[in-house]
Design a protein around this motif. Structure first.
Motif, PDB file in Angstrom:
ATOM      1  N   HIS A  10       0.843  -1.203   0.000  1.00  0.00           N
ATOM      2  CA  HIS A  10       0.000   0.000   0.000  1.00  0.00           C
ATOM      3  C   HIS A  10       0.880   1.255   0.000  1.00  0.00           C
ATOM      4  O   HIS A  10       1.848   1.344   0.761  1.00  0.00           O
ATOM      5  CB  HIS A  10      -0.891   0.048   1.231  1.00  0.00           C
ATOM      6  CG  HIS A  10      -1.953  -1.008   1.264  1.00  0.00           C
ATOM      7  ND1 HIS A  10      -1.679  -2.322   1.563  1.00  0.00           N
ATOM      8  CD2 HIS A  10      -3.284  -0.944   1.046  1.00  0.00           C
ATOM      9  CE1 HIS A  10      -2.798  -3.018   1.527  1.00  0.00           C
ATOM     10  NE2 HIS A  10      -3.781  -2.214   1.204  1.00  0.00           N
ATOM     11  N   ALA A  11       0.502   2.217  -0.838  1.00  0.00           N
ATOM     12  CA  ALA A  11       1.099   3.548  -0.831  1.00  0.00           C
ATOM     13  C   ALA A  11      -0.017   4.558  -0.596  1.00  0.00           C
ATOM     14  O   ALA A  11      -1.069   4.495  -1.247  1.00  0.00           O
ATOM     15  CB  ALA A  11       1.809   3.838  -2.152  1.00  0.00           C
ATOM     16  N   ASP A  67       4.079  -2.963   5.533  1.00  0.00           N
ATOM     17  CA  ASP A  67       3.725  -3.012   4.107  1.00  0.00           C
ATOM     18  C   ASP A  67       3.111  -1.718   3.601  1.00  0.00           C
ATOM     19  O   ASP A  67       2.556  -1.679   2.502  1.00  0.00           O
ATOM     20  CB  ASP A  67       2.761  -4.178   3.844  1.00  0.00           C
ATOM     21  CG  ASP A  67       1.444  -4.041   4.595  1.00  0.00           C
ATOM     22  OD1 ASP A  67       1.395  -3.291   5.602  1.00  0.00           O
ATOM     23  OD2 ASP A  67       0.464  -4.694   4.198  1.00  0.00           O
ATOM     24  N   VAL A  68       3.209  -0.631   4.372  1.00  0.00           N
ATOM     25  CA  VAL A  68       2.580   0.643   4.001  1.00  0.00           C
ATOM     26  C   VAL A  68       3.621   1.757   4.054  1.00  0.00           C
ATOM     27  O   VAL A  68       4.356   1.897   5.034  1.00  0.00           O
ATOM     28  CB  VAL A  68       1.414   0.995   4.939  1.00  0.00           C
ATOM     29  CG1 VAL A  68       0.811   2.341   4.551  1.00  0.00           C
ATOM     30  CG2 VAL A  68       0.351  -0.092   4.919  1.00  0.00           C
ATOM     31  N   LEU A  69       3.690   2.569   3.002  1.00  0.00           N
ATOM     32  CA  LEU A  69       4.492   3.781   3.018  1.00  0.00           C
ATOM     33  C   LEU A  69       3.599   4.976   2.709  1.00  0.00           C
ATOM     34  O   LEU A  69       2.508   4.823   2.140  1.00  0.00           O
ATOM     35  CB  LEU A  69       5.666   3.694   2.037  1.00  0.00           C
ATOM     36  CG  LEU A  69       5.411   3.480   0.543  1.00  0.00           C
ATOM     37  CD1 LEU A  69       4.987   4.751  -0.181  1.00  0.00           C
ATOM     38  CD2 LEU A  69       6.656   2.911  -0.128  1.00  0.00           C
ATOM     39  N   ASP A 107       4.356   7.254 -11.134  1.00  0.00           N
ATOM     40  CA  ASP A 107       5.294   6.527 -11.989  1.00  0.00           C
ATOM     41  C   ASP A 107       6.645   6.371 -11.304  1.00  0.00           C
ATOM     42  O   ASP A 107       7.230   5.276 -11.266  1.00  0.00           O
ATOM     43  CB  ASP A 107       5.488   7.265 -13.311  1.00  0.00           C
ATOM     44  CG  ASP A 107       4.389   6.984 -14.320  1.00  0.00           C
ATOM     45  OD1 ASP A 107       3.587   6.060 -14.088  1.00  0.00           O
ATOM     46  OD2 ASP A 107       4.345   7.699 -15.341  1.00  0.00           O
ATOM     47  N   ALA A 108       7.174   7.478 -10.792  1.00  0.00           N
ATOM     48  CA  ALA A 108       8.507   7.463 -10.204  1.00  0.00           C
ATOM     49  C   ALA A 108       8.576   6.544  -8.987  1.00  0.00           C
ATOM     50  O   ALA A 108       9.520   5.764  -8.833  1.00  0.00           O
ATOM     51  CB  ALA A 108       8.911   8.887  -9.807  1.00  0.00           C
ATOM     52  N   ILE A 109       7.575   6.620  -8.119  1.00  0.00           N
ATOM     53  CA  ILE A 109       7.609   5.805  -6.906  1.00  0.00           C
ATOM     54  C   ILE A 109       7.352   4.339  -7.228  1.00  0.00           C
ATOM     55  O   ILE A 109       7.950   3.437  -6.619  1.00  0.00           O
ATOM     56  CB  ILE A 109       6.602   6.365  -5.882  1.00  0.00           C
ATOM     57  CG1 ILE A 109       7.090   7.736  -5.417  1.00  0.00           C
ATOM     58  CG2 ILE A 109       6.427   5.411  -4.703  1.00  0.00           C
ATOM     59  CD1 ILE A 109       6.155   8.467  -4.513  1.00  0.00           C
ATOM     60  N   SER A 110       6.511   4.076  -8.200  1.00  0.00           N
ATOM     61  CA  SER A 110       6.269   2.690  -8.604  1.00  0.00           C
ATOM     62  C   SER A 110       7.522   2.060  -9.186  1.00  0.00           C
ATOM     63  O   SER A 110       7.781   0.862  -9.000  1.00  0.00           O
ATOM     64  CB  SER A 110       5.117   2.630  -9.606  1.00  0.00           C
ATOM     65  OG  SER A 110       3.903   3.065  -9.022  1.00  0.00           O
ATOM     66  N   LYS A 111       8.333   2.847  -9.891  1.00  0.00           N
ATOM     67  CA  LYS A 111       9.586   2.321 -10.425  1.00  0.00           C
ATOM     68  C   LYS A 111      10.555   1.941  -9.315  1.00  0.00           C
ATOM     69  O   LYS A 111      11.346   0.998  -9.446  1.00  0.00           O
ATOM     70  CB  LYS A 111      10.232   3.346 -11.364  1.00  0.00           C
ATOM     71  CG  LYS A 111       9.519   3.486 -12.698  1.00  0.00           C
ATOM     72  CD  LYS A 111      10.188   4.533 -13.572  1.00  0.00           C
ATOM     73  CE  LYS A 111       9.458   4.682 -14.896  1.00  0.00           C
ATOM     74  NZ  LYS A 111      10.073   5.730 -15.756  1.00  0.00           N
ATOM     75  N   ARG A 112      10.477   2.657  -8.206  1.00  0.00           N
ATOM     76  CA  ARG A 112      11.394   2.398  -7.101  1.00  0.00           C
ATOM     77  C   ARG A 112      10.898   1.296  -6.177  1.00  0.00           C
ATOM     78  O   ARG A 112      11.682   0.523  -5.627  1.00  0.00           O
ATOM     79  CB  ARG A 112      11.602   3.683  -6.288  1.00  0.00           C
ATOM     80  CG  ARG A 112      12.340   4.751  -7.048  1.00  0.00           C
ATOM     81  CD  ARG A 112      12.290   6.082  -6.328  1.00  0.00           C
ATOM     82  NE  ARG A 112      12.970   6.043  -5.049  1.00  0.00           N
ATOM     83  CZ  ARG A 112      14.292   6.141  -4.891  1.00  0.00           C
ATOM     84  NH1 ARG A 112      15.064   6.263  -5.959  1.00  0.00           N
ATOM     85  NH2 ARG A 112      14.829   6.144  -3.692  1.00  0.00           N
ATOM     86  N   TYR A 113       9.580   1.219  -5.962  1.00  0.00           N
ATOM     87  CA  TYR A 113       9.035   0.329  -4.942  1.00  0.00           C
ATOM     88  C   TYR A 113       8.145  -0.783  -5.493  1.00  0.00           C
ATOM     89  O   TYR A 113       7.684  -1.624  -4.735  1.00  0.00           O
ATOM     90  CB  TYR A 113       8.252   1.146  -3.901  1.00  0.00           C
ATOM     91  CG  TYR A 113       9.146   2.002  -3.048  1.00  0.00           C
ATOM     92  CD1 TYR A 113       9.777   1.494  -1.916  1.00  0.00           C
ATOM     93  CD2 TYR A 113       9.377   3.331  -3.374  1.00  0.00           C
ATOM     94  CE1 TYR A 113      10.595   2.279  -1.124  1.00  0.00           C
ATOM     95  CE2 TYR A 113      10.198   4.136  -2.590  1.00  0.00           C
ATOM     96  CZ  TYR A 113      10.809   3.599  -1.474  1.00  0.00           C
ATOM     97  OH  TYR A 113      11.636   4.381  -0.695  1.00  0.00           O
ATOM     98  N   GLY A 114       7.870  -0.766  -6.777  1.00  0.00           N
ATOM     99  CA  GLY A 114       7.056  -1.811  -7.357  1.00  0.00           C
ATOM    100  C   GLY A 114       5.568  -1.508  -7.306  1.00  0.00           C
ATOM    101  O   GLY A 114       5.129  -0.437  -6.894  1.00  0.00           O
ATOM    102  N   ARG A 115       4.795  -2.475  -7.709  1.00  0.00           N
ATOM    103  CA  ARG A 115       3.343  -2.335  -7.795  1.00  0.00           C
ATOM    104  C   ARG A 115       2.734  -2.269  -6.398  1.00  0.00           C
ATOM    105  O   ARG A 115       3.015  -3.126  -5.548  1.00  0.00           O
ATOM    106  CB  ARG A 115       2.749  -3.514  -8.568  1.00  0.00           C
ATOM    107  CG  ARG A 115       1.255  -3.429  -8.803  1.00  0.00           C
ATOM    108  CD  ARG A 115       0.771  -4.693  -9.505  1.00  0.00           C
ATOM    109  NE  ARG A 115      -0.652  -4.666  -9.730  1.00  0.00           N
ATOM    110  CZ  ARG A 115      -1.229  -4.219 -10.823  1.00  0.00           C
ATOM    111  NH1 ARG A 115      -0.476  -3.786 -11.814  1.00  0.00           N
ATOM    112  NH2 ARG A 115      -2.536  -4.219 -10.970  1.00  0.00           N
ATOM    113  N   MET A 116       1.900  -1.275  -6.153  1.00  0.00           N
ATOM    114  CA  MET A 116       1.225  -1.102  -4.869  1.00  0.00           C
ATOM    115  C   MET A 116      -0.195  -0.605  -5.099  1.00  0.00           C
ATOM    116  O   MET A 116      -0.502  -0.038  -6.153  1.00  0.00           O
ATOM    117  CB  MET A 116       1.977  -0.083  -3.992  1.00  0.00           C
ATOM    118  CG  MET A 116       3.383  -0.487  -3.595  1.00  0.00           C
ATOM    119  SD  MET A 116       4.242   0.824  -2.668  1.00  0.00           S
ATOM    120  CE  MET A 116       4.541   2.044  -3.981  1.00  0.00           C
ATOM    121  N   GLU A 117      -1.051  -0.806  -4.128  1.00  0.00           N
ATOM    122  CA  GLU A 117      -2.378  -0.201  -4.151  1.00  0.00           C
ATOM    123  C   GLU A 117      -2.266   1.218  -3.598  1.00  0.00           C
ATOM    124  O   GLU A 117      -1.730   1.425  -2.508  1.00  0.00           O
ATOM    125  CB  GLU A 117      -3.357  -1.025  -3.304  1.00  0.00           C
ATOM    126  CG  GLU A 117      -3.668  -2.385  -3.905  1.00  0.00           C
ATOM    127  CD  GLU A 117      -4.704  -3.144  -3.100  1.00  0.00           C
ATOM    128  OE1 GLU A 117      -4.952  -2.784  -1.923  1.00  0.00           O
ATOM    129  OE2 GLU A 117      -5.275  -4.114  -3.637  1.00  0.00           O
TER     130      GLU A 117
END
Length: 283
Positions: free
Chosen positions: A62-63, A104-106, A139-149
């Motif tokens: 989760h983000a 599991d949450v940032l 986009d940028a955070i997903s590239k660093r941390y992967g797929r999240m809800e």
């Protein structure tokens, strides 16, 4: 919109977390956490975001994107190993963001884009350009941390940002939370309208203090909006050490004294989708 982005070279503009001096750490509840400011370059501008998570955590499901209240811009940066954000440090979502965290949450505090530092009107937040800015952050955070809800949470004037970003990026996010929502017109614009919220195609949760004293965020109007949009409402009562002007962050408008309980209710909804009970001193 996702397909339009090309070559976000975020690694060249990252300010990393580092341990704080002991004197600072004793007064900073975030000293033991991982904090990193990233600056995402876009065409003709950039946008900064503050990532916070538990130290050592690496697998996130989760983000939570946090959109703070007025003025919405803060020249977010790192100085001397400390996070700096002008004007917004006491905002409910910024000061209490640690209570959202789990293994599991940032959280991601989103600043206004660089070309709207000093002027961040509601009319701009409604535009496709702003949707593209927020999409760049995702986009940028997903590239660093992967797929999240993703969950978007806005408070006060930040509810305008969260609502419109949520409307434009519904295909990428799971839900939107609107807290202490600004629903009356102010000097910055028209606020959030029920018609805007109806265009959000993911679930929406309203969270509001029953005794919110701010003239732009009346509780009775939130009740009407929740009913009109057929969205759940969590009502908060109770407070502690209230101080400042009615729309300040340390009044009921900023959930002062009820931050942890309010955030726990939001987290329950994020994880389960079930409307939690109202928040009060007795629960």
């Amino acid at each position: 919109m996702h397909g339009r982005w090309f070559g976000i070279l975020i690694l060249s503009l990252v300010y990393c977390w580092s341990p704080l001096p002991q004197a600072w750490a004793q007064n900073d509840p975030y000293a033991a956490l991982f904090n990193e400011v990233i600056v995402v370059p876009l065409q003709g501008r950039n946008i900064a975001a503050l990532i916070t998570h538990k130290p050592g955590a690496s697998k996130f499901t989760h983000a939570i994107a946090l959109f703070p209240g007025s003025p919405g811009y803060g020249n977010l940066r790192m100085e001397g190993g400390r996070v700096k954000i002008d004007k917004l440090g006491g905002n409910f979502l910024i000061r209490a963001r640690r209570h959202f965290l789990a293994d599991d949450v940032l959280t991601v505090v989103v600043d206004a884009p660089s070309d709207h530092q000093g002027s961040f009107p509601h009319s701009f937040r409604e535009t496709q350009r702003y949707g593209e800015d927020i999409n760049g952050v995702l986009d940028a955070i997903s590239k660093r941390y992967g797929r999240m809800e993703w969950t978007f949470i806005g408070t006060s004037e930040g509810s305008v940002s969260a609502a419109h970003a949520g409307r434009m990026l519904s295909a990428r996010i799971k839900q939107v939370v609107l807290t202490s929502s600004l629903v009356n017109s102010s000097y910055a614009g028209r606020g959030v309208q029920a018609s805007d919220v109806k265009k959000i195609s993911v679930p929406v949760l309203w969270v509001h203090h029953k005794h919110d004293p701010c003239k732009w965020t009346p509780y009775w109007q939130i009740k009407n909006y929740a009913r009109e949009t057929q969205s759940p409402l969590v009502t908060v009562t109770g407070e502690k050490d209230v101080r400042g002007n009615p729309c300040d962050a340390r009044t009921q408008h900023g959930f002062v004294g009820t931050e942890i309980k309010t955030i726990k209710a939001i987290l329950s909804w994020i994880r389960t989708g079930q409307t939690p009970p109202d928040v009060s001193d007795s629960n």
